[in-house]
Design an enzyme around this catalytic site. Structure first.
Site, PDB file in Angstrom:
ATOM      1  CD  GLU A  98      -3.074  -2.398   7.688  1.00  0.00           C
ATOM      2  OE1 GLU A  98      -2.017  -2.705   7.114  1.00  0.00           O
ATOM      3  OE2 GLU A  98      -3.655  -1.326   7.500  1.00  0.00           O
ATOM      4  CG  ASN A 124      -1.645   1.237   1.490  1.00  0.00           C
ATOM      5  OD1 ASN A 124      -1.756   2.081   0.588  1.00  0.00           O
ATOM      6  ND2 ASN A 124      -2.164   1.407   2.699  1.00  0.00           N
ATOM      7  CG  HIS A 184      -5.357   2.012   5.597  1.00  0.00           C
ATOM      8  ND1 HIS A 184      -4.886   2.987   6.447  1.00  0.00           N
ATOM      9  CD2 HIS A 184      -4.350   1.117   5.449  1.00  0.00           C
ATOM     10  CE1 HIS A 184      -3.645   2.682   6.787  1.00  0.00           C
ATOM     11  NE2 HIS A 184      -3.297   1.555   6.203  1.00  0.00           N
ATOM     12  CE  LYS A 235       0.156   3.279   4.803  1.00  0.00           C
ATOM     13  NZ  LYS A 235       0.330   3.395   6.248  1.00  0.00           N
ATOM     14  N   GLY A 253       3.076  -0.992   4.171  1.00  0.00           N
ATOM     15  CA  GLY A 253       3.205   0.398   3.731  1.00  0.00           C
ATOM     16  C   GLY A 253       4.641   0.708   3.356  1.00  0.00           C
ATOM     17  N   GLY A 293       3.323   2.204  10.806  1.00  0.00           N
ATOM     18  CA  GLY A 293       4.306   3.280  10.669  1.00  0.00           C
ATOM     19  C   GLY A 293       5.166   3.502  11.901  1.00  0.00           C
ATOM     20  CD  GLU A 341      -2.420   5.603   6.947  1.00  0.00           C
ATOM     21  OE1 GLU A 341      -2.407   5.584   5.703  1.00  0.00           O
ATOM     22  OE2 GLU A 341      -1.522   5.088   7.648  1.00  0.00           O
ATOM     23  CB  SER A 400       6.029  -1.731  11.656  1.00  0.00           C
ATOM     24  OG  SER A 400       5.650  -0.392  11.881  1.00  0.00           O
TER      25      SER A 400
HETATM   26  P1  PGA Z   1       3.437   0.316   7.461  1.00  0.00           P
HETATM   27  O1  PGA Z   1       1.926   0.554   6.971  1.00  0.00           O
HETATM   28  O2  PGA Z   1       3.892  -0.974   6.865  1.00  0.00           O
HETATM   29  O3  PGA Z   1       4.189   1.501   6.929  1.00  0.00           O
HETATM   30  O4  PGA Z   1       3.397   0.271   8.948  1.00  0.00           O
HETATM   31  C1  PGA Z   1       1.025  -0.517   6.908  1.00  0.00           C
HETATM   32  C2  PGA Z   1      -0.314  -0.044   6.449  1.00  0.00           C
HETATM   33  O5  PGA Z   1      -0.754   1.041   6.859  1.00  0.00           O
HETATM   34  O6  PGA Z   1      -0.979  -0.739   5.645  1.00  0.00           O
END
Ligand code: PGA
Length: 248
Positions: A163, A9, A93, A11, A228, A169, A95, A207
């Site tokens: 998640e 993803n 998601h 983003k 991400g 992140g 976000e 992460s």
């Molecule tokens: P990240 O994001 O791997 O950067 O932690 C994962 C996600 O939000 O799908």
């Protein structure tokens, strides 16, 4: 058994040059039965991905609108994503839930829209830090999964991504024990809605990186990863794909 999936993803990251790098990588990949590698770039890069990726690297979108078409400035329909050759759509998601006010009901409608146009929704669920601290993670996941209980969704064409918001992140993924516990709980919830819950891929996200993927890929009920940061570099992403490929 559920198929394995490693989905990147991007983003609001990535440019045309990055698509080119992944297109080169896609030509060197082997198509592995039972393993889908997917890149979900920003919408304007979907066309370039469609025309340059080898079919061994699938394309996904990061969101879709629930309606077929209409006066929704800035939104993207599932039908258009289908034309862009998307196989998957990330839905709900954290976000999107946080910055765009997406509710569970909107997530439900978007998932149905994606399925109506032949794509597989990757429904994201997960508790935030406060909910985990308060011992409410199960109740949170249950509420987020309840959108599937009305039986309208096609369970044969669905992915659920766990998640935990606090791990996204952060640089540190959740502990193995937390992931095992949450995925078993999700599987048990799905078992109350369908007899084929074992075929629904359950991804972990938060992460995931090359240095922590090997253990993750071997955990019970972990069928893949939604990634991400580590999906932005070909070298990192390819290691994640290889790790899950090695479990087959
Ligand atoms: P990240 O994001 O791997 O950067 O932690 C994962 C996600 O939000 O799908």
């Amino acid at each position: 058994m559920a198929k394995k999936i490693v989905a990147g993803n991007w983003k609001m990251n990535g440019m045309s040059d990055d698509i080119q790098l992944f297109a080169d990588y896609s030509k060197s990949m082997n198509v592995v039965d039972q393993l889908d590698a997917v890149i979900c770039p920003p919408f304007p890069l979907l066309g370039q991905a469609r025309s340059s990726f080898h079919e061994s690297l699938l394309i996904g979108a990061q969101d879709c609108h629930h309606d077929v078409a209409g006066a929704y400035t800035g939104d993207i329909s599932a039908q258009l994503l289908q034309q862009m050759c998307c196989s998957y759509v990330v839905i709900g998601h954290s976000e999107r839930r946080q910055y765009h006010g997406e509710t569970n009901d909107m997530v439900r409608q978007k998932a149905l829209a994606a399925q109506n146009f032949g794509m597989t929704p990757m429904i994201c669920i997960g508790e935030n830090f406060d909910q985990r601290q308060a011992g409410e993670w199960q109740a949170t996941l249950q509420e987020q999964l309840n959108i599937l209980a009305d039986g309208k969704v096609d369970f044969a064409n669905l992915v659920v991504a766990y998640e935990p918001v606090w791990a996204i992140g952060s640089g540190a993924r959740a502990e193995n024990s937390d992931i095992i516990e949450a995925h078993a709980f999700i599987r048990s919830q799905l078992a109350q809605m369908t007899d084929n819950e074992g075929d629904i891929p359950l991804l972990y996200g938060g992460s995931v990186k090359p240095d922590n993927v090997a253990e993750l890929s071997r955990l019970a009920n972990v069928d893949g990863a939604l990634v991400g940061g580590a999906s932005l570099k070909v070298g990192d992403f390819s290691q994640l794909v290889e790790a899950f490929g090695a479990t087959l």
